[in-house]
Write a protein that holds these residues in place. Structure first.
Motif, PDB file in Angstrom:
ATOM      1  N   PHE A 142       0.852  -1.189   0.000  1.00  0.00           N
ATOM      2  CA  PHE A 142       0.000   0.000   0.000  1.00  0.00           C
ATOM      3  C   PHE A 142       0.889   1.240   0.000  1.00  0.00           C
ATOM      4  CE2 PHE A 142      -2.781   3.258   1.891  1.00  0.00           C
ATOM      5  CZ  PHE A 142      -3.908   3.100   1.100  1.00  0.00           C
ATOM      6  N   SER A 199     -14.116   5.144  -6.359  1.00  0.00           N
ATOM      7  CA  SER A 199     -12.662   5.124  -6.187  1.00  0.00           C
ATOM      8  C   SER A 199     -12.283   5.123  -4.713  1.00  0.00           C
ATOM      9  CB  SER A 199     -12.016   6.307  -6.920  1.00  0.00           C
ATOM     10  OG  SER A 199     -12.267   7.540  -6.267  1.00  0.00           O
ATOM     11  N   SER A 223     -12.658   1.484  -3.553  1.00  0.00           N
ATOM     12  CA  SER A 223     -11.532   0.677  -4.029  1.00  0.00           C
ATOM     13  C   SER A 223     -10.264   0.963  -3.241  1.00  0.00           C
ATOM     14  CB  SER A 223     -11.293   0.950  -5.518  1.00  0.00           C
ATOM     15  OG  SER A 223     -12.415   0.584  -6.300  1.00  0.00           O
ATOM     16  N   LEU A 224     -10.037   2.238  -2.934  1.00  0.00           N
ATOM     17  CA  LEU A 224      -8.852   2.610  -2.165  1.00  0.00           C
ATOM     18  C   LEU A 224      -8.913   2.032  -0.758  1.00  0.00           C
ATOM     19  CD1 LEU A 224      -6.201   4.225  -2.000  1.00  0.00           C
ATOM     20  CD2 LEU A 224      -7.564   6.211  -1.302  1.00  0.00           C
ATOM     21  N   ARG A 277     -10.468  -0.681   0.166  1.00  0.00           N
ATOM     22  CA  ARG A 277     -10.213  -2.124   0.055  1.00  0.00           C
ATOM     23  C   ARG A 277      -8.717  -2.403  -0.038  1.00  0.00           C
ATOM     24  NH1 ARG A 277     -13.420  -6.766  -0.276  1.00  0.00           N
ATOM     25  NH2 ARG A 277     -11.971  -8.519  -0.402  1.00  0.00           N
ATOM     26  N   ARG A 278      -8.006  -1.601  -0.815  1.00  0.00           N
ATOM     27  CA  ARG A 278      -6.555  -1.764  -0.929  1.00  0.00           C
ATOM     28  C   ARG A 278      -5.887  -1.577   0.427  1.00  0.00           C
ATOM     29  NH1 ARG A 278      -4.095   2.373  -4.552  1.00  0.00           N
ATOM     30  NH2 ARG A 278      -2.217   1.325  -3.770  1.00  0.00           N
ATOM     31  N   GLU A 305      -6.549  -4.694   2.603  1.00  0.00           N
ATOM     32  CA  GLU A 305      -5.807  -5.880   2.184  1.00  0.00           C
ATOM     33  C   GLU A 305      -4.365  -5.829   2.687  1.00  0.00           C
ATOM     34  OE1 GLU A 305      -6.385  -5.828  -2.003  1.00  0.00           O
ATOM     35  OE2 GLU A 305      -8.277  -6.946  -1.922  1.00  0.00           O
ATOM     36  N   SER A 306      -3.771  -4.642   2.663  1.00  0.00           N
ATOM     37  CA  SER A 306      -2.405  -4.509   3.176  1.00  0.00           C
ATOM     38  C   SER A 306      -2.379  -4.480   4.698  1.00  0.00           C
ATOM     39  CB  SER A 306      -1.752  -3.244   2.612  1.00  0.00           C
ATOM     40  OG  SER A 306      -1.593  -3.333   1.218  1.00  0.00           O
ATOM     41  N   TYR A 326     -16.039  -1.573  -2.997  1.00  0.00           N
ATOM     42  CA  TYR A 326     -15.196  -2.183  -1.965  1.00  0.00           C
ATOM     43  C   TYR A 326     -15.126  -3.693  -2.137  1.00  0.00           C
ATOM     44  CZ  TYR A 326     -13.439  -3.581   2.604  1.00  0.00           C
ATOM     45  OH  TYR A 326     -12.687  -4.147   3.615  1.00  0.00           O
TER      46      TYR A 326
END
Length: 271
Positions: free
Chosen positions: A53, A94, A97-98, A100-101, A104-105, A202
């Motif tokens: 990330f 967006s 999505s950000l 979610r990123r 995940e990290s 997401y």
């Protein structure tokens, strides 16, 4: 360099409430008051980068006078009243999505149990990963109309990913009644539609979609309690904001509005 010269080469960055007037940019760096757990937060931000990330500031250092230095993240940050460009459906997607990123990290970063993390907006149910907890428009950097980075991790604390998404929904859908939204958001935002966009972008699971409206209500209660503590402590920023934004009647109205539309939001998420 003289004292005047040192002051002249820095730019005050506006926005936020807790650190208003105390955040400055000096070239490629941002200087701001360091939170009590800055050492642990800096380690977390470095670990996020190791786990892929790269959409957050990089810690540079801490000074002896209680300030921190981080890399400046270029882009656009919207401040209230929020302009229409930051409230488009594409911008909202967006953000999902950000987030979610980030999650995940963050899930790959071990949470230090010995650190005292912020409890201001923390998930009452706790969790095994650090959540941002304050993904409001003021803390999202945009480039070319898309959410590109997150800033201000001061309120990060262990929690559920669903909790972080619920907090994010409060600000970005927004999950408030039309009267409360009118002073801060452009007209025409349909909450049920935008909540679905956020969940879709997401990648929220069916089970969590059914839980999201209740989590938003719970997050609203936690935010209200946070404001109540600040007001009880006499914090002038929050005392003034409460008075200017309709007092506790506004909070009552928001909570009633959310409860009355719980089934509508659930149906929109699950259809």
């Amino acid at each position: 360099m003289t004292a005047d010269g040192a002051a002249a080469d820095r730019e005050a960055l506006v926005g936020g409430m807790a650190n208003a007037g105390a955040v400055f940019r000096r070239g490629a760096l941002v200087e701001r008051p360091a939170p009590p757990n800055a050492v642990a937060l800096h380690a977390y931000l470095r670990a996020l980068k190791k786990h892929g990330f790269d959409a957050a500031p990089t810690p540079v250092g801490l000074s002896t006078d209680g300030r921190e230095q981080l890399t400046f993240v270029p882009g656009d940050v919207a401040l209230p009243p929020y302009p229409r460009w930051v409230m488009t459906d594409a911008a909202l997607a967006s953000v999902g999505s950000l987030l979610r990123r980030l999650h995940e990290s963050s899930a790959a970063v071990e949470v230090d149990p010995h650190v005292t993390w912020s409890d201001d907006l923390a998930d009452p149910e706790g969790g095994t990963m650090l959540c941002h907890n304050d993904v409001c428009p003021d803390n999202v950097v945009f480039r070319d109309g898309n959410a590109a980075a997150l800033i201000d991790f001061d309120l990060a604390a262990p929690g559920r990913p669903l909790w972080d998404l619920a907090m994010t929904a409060r600000y970005w859908v927004p999950m408030v009644d039309p009267e409360s939204a009118a002073g801060f958001y452009p007209p025409g935002l349909v909450a049920s539609v935008r909540l679905r966009i956020l969940a879709d972008s997401y990648g929220l699971s069916p089970r969590e979609r059914g839980e999201l409206p209740g989590a938003v209500e719970q997050a609203t209660e936690v935010c209200r309690a946070f404001v109540a503590r600040r007001v009880a402590d006499g914090d002038p920023v929050y005392v003034r904001a409460l008075a200017e934004r309709g007092g506790w009647e506004r909070w009552d109205r928001i909570q009633d509005w959310l409860a009355a539309r719980r089934d509508t939001f659930t149906a929109a998420l699950l259809r």
